[in-house]
Scaffold this motif. Structure first.
Motif, PDB file in Angstrom:
ATOM      1  N   HIS A  71      35.897 -36.427  24.463  1.00  0.00           N
ATOM      2  CA  HIS A  71      36.282 -35.470  23.436  1.00  0.00           C
ATOM      3  C   HIS A  71      37.801 -35.316  23.499  1.00  0.00           C
ATOM      4  O   HIS A  71      38.338 -34.921  24.525  1.00  0.00           O
ATOM      5  CB  HIS A  71      35.583 -34.137  23.710  1.00  0.00           C
ATOM      6  N   LEU A  72      38.469 -35.646  22.417  1.00  0.00           N
ATOM      7  CA  LEU A  72      39.930 -35.708  22.433  1.00  0.00           C
ATOM      8  C   LEU A  72      40.564 -34.439  21.878  1.00  0.00           C
ATOM      9  O   LEU A  72      40.271 -34.032  20.761  1.00  0.00           O
ATOM     10  CB  LEU A  72      40.396 -36.932  21.635  1.00  0.00           C
ATOM     11  N   GLN A  73      41.433 -33.837  22.686  1.00  0.00           N
ATOM     12  CA  GLN A  73      42.177 -32.674  22.198  1.00  0.00           C
ATOM     13  C   GLN A  73      43.483 -33.153  21.571  1.00  0.00           C
ATOM     14  O   GLN A  73      44.133 -34.059  22.087  1.00  0.00           O
ATOM     15  CB  GLN A  73      42.486 -31.739  23.368  1.00  0.00           C
ATOM     16  N   SER A  74      43.863 -32.498  20.490  1.00  0.00           N
ATOM     17  CA  SER A  74      45.040 -32.939  19.735  1.00  0.00           C
ATOM     18  C   SER A  74      46.285 -33.066  20.612  1.00  0.00           C
ATOM     19  O   SER A  74      47.040 -34.032  20.503  1.00  0.00           O
ATOM     20  CB  SER A  74      45.333 -31.974  18.595  1.00  0.00           C
ATOM     21  N   ASN A  75      46.472 -32.064  21.484  1.00  0.00           N
ATOM     22  CA  ASN A  75      47.717 -32.084  22.266  1.00  0.00           C
ATOM     23  C   ASN A  75      47.768 -33.187  23.323  1.00  0.00           C
ATOM     24  O   ASN A  75      48.774 -33.378  23.984  1.00  0.00           O
ATOM     25  CB  ASN A  75      47.968 -30.704  22.909  1.00  0.00           C
ATOM     26  N   LYS A  76      46.668 -33.937  23.467  1.00  0.00           N
ATOM     27  CA  LYS A  76      46.652 -35.018  24.456  1.00  0.00           C
ATOM     28  C   LYS A  76      46.778 -36.408  23.830  1.00  0.00           C
ATOM     29  O   LYS A  76      46.893 -37.405  24.544  1.00  0.00           O
ATOM     30  CB  LYS A  76      45.355 -34.958  25.265  1.00  0.00           C
ATOM     31  N   VAL A  77      46.736 -36.448  22.506  1.00  0.00           N
ATOM     32  CA  VAL A  77      46.766 -37.759  21.836  1.00  0.00           C
ATOM     33  C   VAL A  77      48.007 -38.541  22.246  1.00  0.00           C
ATOM     34  O   VAL A  77      47.949 -39.754  22.467  1.00  0.00           O
ATOM     35  CB  VAL A  77      46.733 -37.584  20.301  1.00  0.00           C
ATOM     36  N   LYS A  78      49.116 -37.840  22.376  1.00  0.00           N
ATOM     37  CA  LYS A  78      50.382 -38.530  22.671  1.00  0.00           C
ATOM     38  C   LYS A  78      50.353 -39.320  23.983  1.00  0.00           C
ATOM     39  O   LYS A  78      51.060 -40.310  24.120  1.00  0.00           O
ATOM     40  CB  LYS A  78      51.549 -37.542  22.686  1.00  0.00           C
ATOM     41  N   HIS A  79      49.515 -38.901  24.920  1.00  0.00           N
ATOM     42  CA  HIS A  79      49.484 -39.604  26.209  1.00  0.00           C
ATOM     43  C   HIS A  79      48.789 -40.957  26.131  1.00  0.00           C
ATOM     44  O   HIS A  79      49.081 -41.852  26.918  1.00  0.00           O
ATOM     45  CB  HIS A  79      48.777 -38.743  27.267  1.00  0.00           C
TER      46      HIS A  79
END
Ligand SMILES: *Cc1c(COP(=O)(O)O)cnc(C)c1O
Length: 216
Positions: A71-79
């Motif tokens: 489950h992907l949180q928006s603030n982690k996409v950049k990583h």
């Protein structure tokens, strides 16, 4: 822990005959375990947690294709945006917006699957089948993002009829919305239900415990 080579070979054979891709789900498993499969020629690995994925990416060979299946949180996409091969669980428009943004920032087109909620349990994420037409009307592949298909998780059960009907429901949606794309991806099936999933039309399975042993 060592990997189960017998299972790997047996599953590999079954899938190869049917043209199905195997993603080896290595969450919570060690870099050594991953390397064991890598040395047998395996390149597609799936992870659920962003930080764990980033750490493994950094210490493992760069020709591994990393699938983000959690489950992907928006603030982690950049990583994960700089290197991820396929993001399986896009389940909100807001995440897709962030994926688009990060694709621009890292100058690479990111490939995604939309997650559809097919299980009875309401703990599993995803768009409902009813929402999907509208979602797909509003969400398009673009220069930045490629929507390659659908992903789903069936109810955790051994009742084959339930699995079959959930998988075949997802397959119908897939056929409806990705009709003429030969390389479209339908990601469904895990250790406990992959054979049923493949019989119902999956072309990518995500298998962890049969290959790496059970998780804590
Ligand atoms: C953990 C996980 C898998 C693999 O599960 P197994 O039962 O160990 O094969 C597959 N898909 C998703 C989304 C997962 O979280």
């Amino acid at each position: 822990m060592a990997i189960n080579k017998e299972n790997y070979q047996e599953i590999g054979e079954f899938l190869k005959q049917r043209g199905v891709t195997l993603v080896a789900v290595s969450k919570t498993k060690s870099v050594q375990d991953i390397l064991e499969l890598y040395e047998l020629g395996h390149r597609d690995f799936g992870e659920n947690y962003v930080q764990e994925l980033v750490e493994k990416y950094e210490s493992l060979p760069k020709d591994i294709r990393w699938h983000f299946i959690g489950h992907l949180q928006s603030n982690k996409v950049k990583h994960i945006a700089p290197f991820v091969h396929l993001i399986h669980g896009v389940d909100r428009a807001s995440v897709l917006k962030e994926i688009t943004k990060q694709a621009g920032r890292f100058e690479r087109r990111l490939s995604c699957l939309l997650q559809v909620h097919i299980a009875k349990e309401d703990t599993k994420f995803g768009f409902s089948a009813d929402e999907l037409p509208e979602v797909l009307n509003n969400i398009h592949s673009s220069e930045k993002v490629s929507i390659q298909g659908l992903m789903g998780m069936a109810t955790f059960t051994e009742e084959e009829q339930i699995l079959r009907s959930e998988f075949s429901g997802l397959k119908s949606l897939f056929d409806e919305y990705f009709p003429e794309k030969e390389d479209a991806i339908l990601s469904m099936g895990m250790s406990g239900d992959y054979k049923v999933a493949v019989e119902e039309g999956s072309n990518l399975v995500r298998i962890g415990s049969l290959l790496f042993g059970s998780r804590e």
